[in-house]
Design an enzyme around this catalytic site. Structure first.
Site, PDB file in Angstrom:
ATOM      1  N   LYS A  19      26.745  42.639  35.842  1.00  0.00           N
ATOM      2  CA  LYS A  19      27.629  41.749  35.390  1.00  0.00           C
ATOM      3  C   LYS A  19      28.134  40.660  36.318  1.00  0.00           C
ATOM      4  O   LYS A  19      28.778  39.864  36.028  1.00  0.00           O
ATOM      5  CB  LYS A  19      28.854  42.480  34.785  1.00  0.00           C
ATOM      6  CG  LYS A  19      29.836  43.145  35.833  1.00  0.00           C
ATOM      7  CD  LYS A  19      31.058  43.867  34.824  1.00  0.00           C
ATOM      8  CE  LYS A  19      31.742  44.518  35.850  1.00  0.00           C
ATOM      9  NZ  LYS A  19      33.050  45.086  35.458  1.00  0.00           N
ATOM     10  N   ASP A  20      27.863  41.099  37.606  1.00  0.00           N
ATOM     11  CA  ASP A  20      28.125  40.162  38.556  1.00  0.00           C
ATOM     12  C   ASP A  20      27.155  38.919  38.882  1.00  0.00           C
ATOM     13  O   ASP A  20      27.276  37.918  39.572  1.00  0.00           O
ATOM     14  CB  ASP A  20      28.304  40.865  40.126  1.00  0.00           C
ATOM     15  CG  ASP A  20      29.661  41.721  40.064  1.00  0.00           C
ATOM     16  OD1 ASP A  20      30.598  41.477  39.429  1.00  0.00           O
ATOM     17  OD2 ASP A  20      29.674  42.666  41.012  1.00  0.00           O
TER      18      ASP A  20
ATOM     19  N   ARG B  74      38.702  38.340  29.865  1.00  0.00           N
ATOM     20  CA  ARG B  74      38.242  39.021  28.562  1.00  0.00           C
ATOM     21  C   ARG B  74      38.878  40.153  27.817  1.00  0.00           C
ATOM     22  O   ARG B  74      39.128  40.225  26.718  1.00  0.00           O
ATOM     23  CB  ARG B  74      36.854  39.466  28.825  1.00  0.00           C
ATOM     24  CG  ARG B  74      36.017  40.226  27.507  1.00  0.00           C
ATOM     25  CD  ARG B  74      34.742  40.907  27.999  1.00  0.00           C
ATOM     26  NE  ARG B  74      34.965  41.658  29.400  1.00  0.00           N
ATOM     27  CZ  ARG B  74      35.319  42.875  29.366  1.00  0.00           C
ATOM     28  NH1 ARG B  74      35.835  43.343  28.147  1.00  0.00           N
ATOM     29  NH2 ARG B  74      35.499  43.718  30.468  1.00  0.00           N
ATOM     30  N   ARG B  75      39.255  40.914  28.667  1.00  0.00           N
ATOM     31  CA  ARG B  75      40.251  42.311  28.295  1.00  0.00           C
ATOM     32  C   ARG B  75      41.354  41.835  27.872  1.00  0.00           C
ATOM     33  O   ARG B  75      42.154  42.187  27.048  1.00  0.00           O
ATOM     34  CB  ARG B  75      39.972  43.274  29.604  1.00  0.00           C
ATOM     35  CG  ARG B  75      38.691  43.890  29.919  1.00  0.00           C
ATOM     36  CD  ARG B  75      39.075  44.558  31.121  1.00  0.00           C
ATOM     37  NE  ARG B  75      37.997  45.274  31.482  1.00  0.00           N
ATOM     38  CZ  ARG B  75      37.401  45.410  32.923  1.00  0.00           C
ATOM     39  NH1 ARG B  75      38.249  45.253  33.717  1.00  0.00           N
ATOM     40  NH2 ARG B  75      36.276  46.188  33.049  1.00  0.00           N
TER      41      ARG B  75
ATOM     42  N   ARG C 118      44.324  42.881  41.402  1.00  0.00           N
ATOM     43  CA  ARG C 118      42.863  42.716  42.051  1.00  0.00           C
ATOM     44  C   ARG C 118      42.698  43.586  42.914  1.00  0.00           C
ATOM     45  O   ARG C 118      43.747  44.479  43.190  1.00  0.00           O
ATOM     46  CB  ARG C 118      42.628  41.245  42.875  1.00  0.00           C
ATOM     47  CG  ARG C 118      42.599  40.003  42.023  1.00  0.00           C
ATOM     48  CD  ARG C 118      41.058  40.016  41.414  1.00  0.00           C
ATOM     49  NE  ARG C 118      39.981  40.331  42.097  1.00  0.00           N
ATOM     50  CZ  ARG C 118      39.152  39.585  43.201  1.00  0.00           C
ATOM     51  NH1 ARG C 118      39.980  38.403  43.388  1.00  0.00           N
ATOM     52  NH2 ARG C 118      38.416  40.010  43.890  1.00  0.00           N
TER      53      ARG C 118
ATOM     54  N   ARG D 210      43.378  49.336  43.211  1.00  0.00           N
ATOM     55  CA  ARG D 210      43.843  49.434  42.074  1.00  0.00           C
ATOM     56  C   ARG D 210      44.527  50.610  41.583  1.00  0.00           C
ATOM     57  O   ARG D 210      45.740  50.513  41.069  1.00  0.00           O
ATOM     58  CB  ARG D 210      43.070  48.631  41.019  1.00  0.00           C
ATOM     59  CG  ARG D 210      43.209  47.159  41.194  1.00  0.00           C
ATOM     60  CD  ARG D 210      41.778  46.520  40.091  1.00  0.00           C
ATOM     61  NE  ARG D 210      40.235  46.768  40.567  1.00  0.00           N
ATOM     62  CZ  ARG D 210      39.464  46.323  39.759  1.00  0.00           C
ATOM     63  NH1 ARG D 210      39.725  45.844  38.863  1.00  0.00           N
ATOM     64  NH2 ARG D 210      38.366  46.431  40.335  1.00  0.00           N
TER      65      ARG D 210
ATOM     66  N   CYS E  33      33.311  33.864  34.405  1.00  0.00           N
ATOM     67  CA  CYS E  33      34.706  34.468  34.854  1.00  0.00           C
ATOM     68  C   CYS E  33      35.760  33.742  34.107  1.00  0.00           C
ATOM     69  O   CYS E  33      37.086  34.147  33.803  1.00  0.00           O
ATOM     70  CB  CYS E  33      34.701  34.718  36.256  1.00  0.00           C
ATOM     71  SG  CYS E  33      33.558  35.992  36.971  1.00  0.00           S
TER      72      CYS E  33
END
Length: 388
Positions: A124-125, A175-176, A193, A199, A287
Site C-alpha cells: 500500500k506504500d 480514507r478511514r 502519526r 501510536r 494519500c
C-alpha cells in the site's frame, strides 16, 4: 566472518525502511550485492543486524528473507537498515506532506545504485506507477486487509458504536476517517502519526484517544493480535489499495533476481492487487484523497468494490464489478514474459488473468468517474491543499 564452501554463488541483500543511517555492511567486508562474488566456494556467512527504529518493517523483511532462504539455502542474505522520508516525518499528516514516494524513494535510490538487490515494502506504500527501471517482482500472500480498532484500556469490550458521544478516535488515514465519520457521527476523528509502538503508547498512556484505527495485518505481524478490539468489515470500512500485502521491488532488468523472487508470488493476491492498483491509478488517487476498495476471488471470478469519499464522508460513490480470471498459465518465452501490470511483474500468473484484473480496475474507476467521482476527488485535493 565468511566460511568458504564447496560451490560458487553470489551473496544477496535485502533492505527495509526504519533503520538509522545509510546502507552499509553491518559486518564483513562490504555491503552485499550481486557484484560481490562469494569466491570459489559456496559461502555461509555469519551476519549481525542493527537495532531498528521501525520493528514492523524488520519483521516484514525477515519474513520475506526466510521464504527466500527456504527456497535458496545456498544463498546468503544480509538485511541493510535504512530510513525513509515517511519514517522521519512523524508530526505531519501524510496527506499534507505531498510526496508520493514517502516510503520508497531512498530505498529505490539504493536499489538503483546496486547497493541492494531487493526491497521489501508494504504494497500500500508503493505508488501505482513506479520509476523507470523498477518493478514489483513478487506480491506475497496477503494477510488480512481489514482495518482494526484498538481501544484505550478503559474502553475494552466496547465497539465504536458503543463509545460515548464526542469520543476521539485516532487515525492517520483520510480514507478511514471519511468512512467512519458517516457511519459513526457521534465520534470525533483526529490525526495520529508514528510507528505502531508510538501510536499504541499514545493511546495507552494518555487520555486523548478513546481508540485508534490501525491495519489488522500490522498488528498480527507484530504479534499484537490480542489488542484488536474490533475488526471492521468491508461493510463498515473499505480498506486501502494493497493493504495487508507485502511487495518485493527489484530492478526490472535483473533477470536473475526476478527469477528468484517470482516464486514468492501468490496468484490470488496478485490478481486482487492488480485490480485494486489499476482502480487507484485510473482515479489518480493517493494519500491525499479517500479512495477505498475491497476485492475477492471466488470460483474463477474476481470481484472488486471501489469507492471515493468526500473528506467529511457526506458525499460518496461506491460500485462493484466482476470479471472472469479463469485463464490457464501459458509457458511462452519472449519479451511478453515481463509485461508489467500497474508495476507488477508476475511471471507465474496467467497473463490473460492479469490483463483481465487490470481492466476490471480501470473499468470500475471509469464507471465512478462517469458518475462524478472526479468532482469529489478534486474538491478533496483542493481542501487538503488549503490546509497545508
Amino acid at each position: 566472518m565468511a566460511e568458504p564452501g564447496p560451490a560458487a554463488g553470489w551473496r544477496r541483500s535485502a533492505v527495509q525502511p526504519g533503520g538509522a543511517g545509510p546502507p552499509r555492511a553491518i559486518s564483513g567486508p562490504a555491503p552485499l550485492s550481486r557484484r560481490n562474488l562469494a569466491g570459489p566456494g559456496k559461502v555461509k556467512s555469519n551476519w549481525s543486524l542493527p537495532k531498528l527504529a521501525v520493528l514492523l518493517a524488520r519483521i516484514q523483511t525477515d519474513s520475506v528473507v526466510e521464504m527466500l532462504r527456504e527456497l535458496h539455502p545456498e544463498l546468503h542474505f544480509e538485511i541493510v537498515a535504512m530510513s525513509t522520508t515517511g519514517d522521519k516525518i512523524l508530526d505531519t499528516a501524510l496527506s499534507k506532506i505531498g510526496e508520493k514516494s514517502l516510503f520508497t524513494k531512498e530505498l529505490e535510490n539504493a536499489l538503483e545504485r546496486n547497493e541492494v538487490d531487493l526491497v521489501v515494502h508494504s504494497l500500500k506504500d508503493l505508488p501505482t506507477s513506479l520509476p523507470p527501471g523498477f518493478t514489483i517482482g513478487a506480491v506475497c500472500k496477503r494477510e488480512s486487509p481489514l482495518d482494526a480498532v484498538v481501544f484505550h484500556p478503559k474502553n475494552c469490550g466496547k465497539t465504536l458504536g458503543l463509545l460515548p458521544e464526542k469520543s476521539v478516535i485516532g487515525t492517520s488515514s483520510l480514507r478511514r476517517a471519511a468512512q467512519l465519520k458517516k457511519k459513526f457521527p457521534h465520534l470525533e476523528f483526529r490525526d495520529i502519526r508514528g510507528n505502531l509502538n508510538t501510536r499504541l503508547k499514545k493511546l495507552d498512556e494518555k487520555e486523548e484517544f478513546s481508540a485508534i484505527i490501525l491495519a489488522a495485518a500490522g498488528l498480527k505481524r507484530m504479534g499484537w493480535e490480542n489488542r484488536i478490539g474490533q475488526l471492521l468489515s468491508p461493510e463498515d470500512c473499505l480498506y486501502a489499495v494493497g493493504q495487508g500485502a507485502l511487495a518485493v521491488e527489484v530492478r526490472a532488468k535483473d533477470q536473475e533476481i526476478l527469477n528468484m523472487v517470482s516464486a514468492l508470488h501468490d496468484g490470488e493476491t496478485v490478481l486482487c492487487c492488480i485490480a485494486e492498483r489499476a482502480f487507484m491509478k485510473r482515479l489518480e488517487g493517493g494519500c491525499s484523497v479517500p479512495v477505498a476498495v475491497s476485492s475477492m476471488l471466488k470460483d474463477g471470478q474476481l470481484y472488486l468494490t471501489g469507492a471515493v469519499y468526500s473528506l467529511d464522508g457526506s458525499d460518496s460513490l461506491k460500485e462493484t464489478m466482476q470479471t472472469s480470471v479463469n485463464y490457464p498459465q501459458q509457458n511462452e518465452d519472449g519479451p511478453n514474459d515481463d509485461v508489467q501490470h500497474v508495476g507488477i511483474t508476475a511471471r507465474n500468473v496467467a497473463g490473460q488473468a492479469q490483463e483481465a484484473a487490470e481492466n476490471l480496475g480501470v473499468e470500475l474507476a471509469s464507471l465512478l468517474l462517469s458518475k462524478g467521482a472526479k468532482h469529489i476527488l478534486s474538491i478533496n485535493t483542493a481542501k487538503v491543499s488549503t490546509q497545508e
